[in-house]
Design a protein around this motif. Structure first.
Motif, PDB file in Angstrom:
ATOM      1  N   ALA A 135       0.808  -1.280   0.021  1.00 19.78           N
ATOM      2  CA  ALA A 135      -0.002   0.120  -0.127  1.00 19.78           C
ATOM      3  C   ALA A 135       0.872   1.289   0.003  1.00 19.78           C
ATOM      4  O   ALA A 135       1.826   1.302   0.604  1.00 19.78           O
ATOM      5  CB  ALA A 135      -0.681   0.036   1.152  1.00 19.78           C
ATOM      6  N   VAL A 136       0.584   2.245  -0.840  1.00 18.45           N
ATOM      7  CA  VAL A 136       1.222   3.341  -0.961  1.00 18.45           C
ATOM      8  C   VAL A 136       0.451   4.648  -0.873  1.00 18.45           C
ATOM      9  O   VAL A 136      -0.593   4.611  -1.169  1.00 18.45           O
ATOM     10  CB  VAL A 136       2.112   3.386  -2.305  1.00 18.45           C
ATOM     11  CG1 VAL A 136       3.215   2.348  -2.282  1.00 18.45           C
ATOM     12  CG2 VAL A 136       1.176   3.304  -3.512  1.00 18.45           C
ATOM     13  N   ASP A 137       1.062   5.739  -0.557  1.00 20.31           N
ATOM     14  CA  ASP A 137       0.265   7.029  -0.724  1.00 20.31           C
ATOM     15  C   ASP A 137       0.696   7.795  -1.919  1.00 20.31           C
ATOM     16  O   ASP A 137       1.101   7.163  -2.808  1.00 20.31           O
ATOM     17  CB  ASP A 137       0.883   8.004   0.413  1.00 20.31           C
ATOM     18  CG  ASP A 137       2.518   8.467   0.597  1.00 20.31           C
ATOM     19  OD1 ASP A 137       3.014   8.300  -0.806  1.00 20.31           O
ATOM     20  OD2 ASP A 137       3.005   8.914   1.456  1.00 20.31           O
ATOM     21  N   GLU A 138       0.287   8.839  -1.954  1.00 14.59           N
ATOM     22  CA  GLU A 138       0.083   9.417  -3.457  1.00 14.59           C
ATOM     23  C   GLU A 138       1.418   9.726  -3.948  1.00 14.59           C
ATOM     24  O   GLU A 138       1.804   9.986  -5.113  1.00 14.59           O
ATOM     25  CB  GLU A 138      -0.693  11.017  -3.241  1.00 14.59           C
ATOM     26  CG  GLU A 138      -1.816  11.052  -2.943  1.00 14.59           C
ATOM     27  CD  GLU A 138      -2.052  10.863  -1.310  1.00 14.59           C
ATOM     28  OE1 GLU A 138      -1.068  11.206  -0.565  1.00 14.59           O
ATOM     29  OE2 GLU A 138      -2.897  10.337  -1.036  1.00 14.59           O
ATOM     30  N   GLU A 139       2.273   9.724  -3.220  1.00 16.36           N
ATOM     31  CA  GLU A 139       4.087  10.016  -3.318  1.00 16.36           C
ATOM     32  C   GLU A 139       4.653   8.596  -3.502  1.00 16.36           C
ATOM     33  O   GLU A 139       5.938   8.507  -3.911  1.00 16.36           O
ATOM     34  CB  GLU A 139       4.733  10.676  -2.448  1.00 16.36           C
ATOM     35  CG  GLU A 139       4.165  12.240  -2.277  1.00 16.36           C
ATOM     36  CD  GLU A 139       4.559  12.931  -1.005  1.00 16.36           C
ATOM     37  OE1 GLU A 139       5.459  12.425  -0.441  1.00 16.36           O
ATOM     38  OE2 GLU A 139       4.099  13.978  -0.808  1.00 16.36           O
ATOM     39  N   GLY A 140       3.928   7.408  -3.584  1.00 23.90           N
ATOM     40  CA  GLY A 140       4.399   6.229  -3.747  1.00 23.90           C
ATOM     41  C   GLY A 140       5.224   5.637  -2.422  1.00 23.90           C
ATOM     42  O   GLY A 140       5.901   4.429  -2.587  1.00 23.90           O
ATOM     43  N   LYS A 141       5.147   6.119  -1.275  1.00 23.04           N
ATOM     44  CA  LYS A 141       5.801   5.782  -0.203  1.00 23.04           C
ATOM     45  C   LYS A 141       4.894   4.761   0.526  1.00 23.04           C
ATOM     46  O   LYS A 141       3.594   5.039   0.691  1.00 23.04           O
ATOM     47  CB  LYS A 141       5.945   6.929   0.927  1.00 23.04           C
ATOM     48  CG  LYS A 141       6.791   8.066   0.337  1.00 23.04           C
ATOM     49  CD  LYS A 141       8.280   7.681   0.295  1.00 23.04           C
ATOM     50  CE  LYS A 141       9.084   8.820  -0.523  1.00 23.04           C
ATOM     51  NZ  LYS A 141      10.162   8.259  -1.196  1.00 23.04           N
TER      52      LYS A 141
END
Length: 170
Positions: free
Chosen positions: A115-121
């Motif tokens: 699972a990632v956030d909008e920045e790919g983290k």
């Protein structure tokens, strides 16, 4: 973040197998099935995490029986285990002769998504709770698969280091 029952991550995809979907043997192209598997697994992972996901690995796709022209193909996926931000997803593939009603397990696969956030983290995901015997079995045996995955990933990194010299194959 609340834990989730495994059955809440269930995703199902069903379709006909038509001649353009098949190879010269009249069976579903393996690559097409692999695409279906990644697609349905990502839906389960997103349903569980409620965030964007990326495919981290496909452990295996075991083709157990051919899926023939005219049959239906049904894919069922569930999240079977979670780490901090990773999720193991199991996909069961069924073939059905729509005339006779005969069904068989045609393939199965394990994939890992992050699972990632909008920045790919990476972002944390909730735990899953198994209820049925099948869910409990998949959940309890996940630790062995996670360890095997870690070893395989380390070996893949080593291989990439050895062969990645910035030169094309000769």
């Amino acid at each position: 973040m609340e834990d989730t029952y495994i059955n809440e991550t269930l995703a199902v995809k069903v379709g006909h197998v038509f001649p353009p979907d098949t190879n010269n043997h009249g069976t579903l192209f393996g690559g097409k099935l692999m695409s279906y598997i990644d697609d349905i697994a990502s839906i389960s992972a997103m349903r569980h995490s409620r965030s964007p996901v990326v495919t981290a690995s496909t452990d295996s796709v075991d083709f157990l029986a051919p899926i023939r022209t005219g049959e239906s193909v049904c894919l069922e996926s569930i999240v079977t285990w979670t780490g901090t931000s990773s999720m193991e997803v199991f996909v069961k593939v069924l073939a059905e002769n729509l005339i006779t009603g005969d069904r068989k397990i045609a393939a199965n696969a394990f994939l890992t998504f992050v699972a990632v956030d909008e920045e790919g983290k990476p972002v944390p995901v909730p735990n899953v709770i198994p209820v049925t015997e099948e869910e409990k079995y998949l959940h309890e045996t996940a630790k062995e698969r996670v360890e095997a995955r870690k070893k395989r990933r380390a070996a893949s990194k080593e291989l990439a280091h050895v062969i990645q010299k910035g030169k094309p194959w000769k």
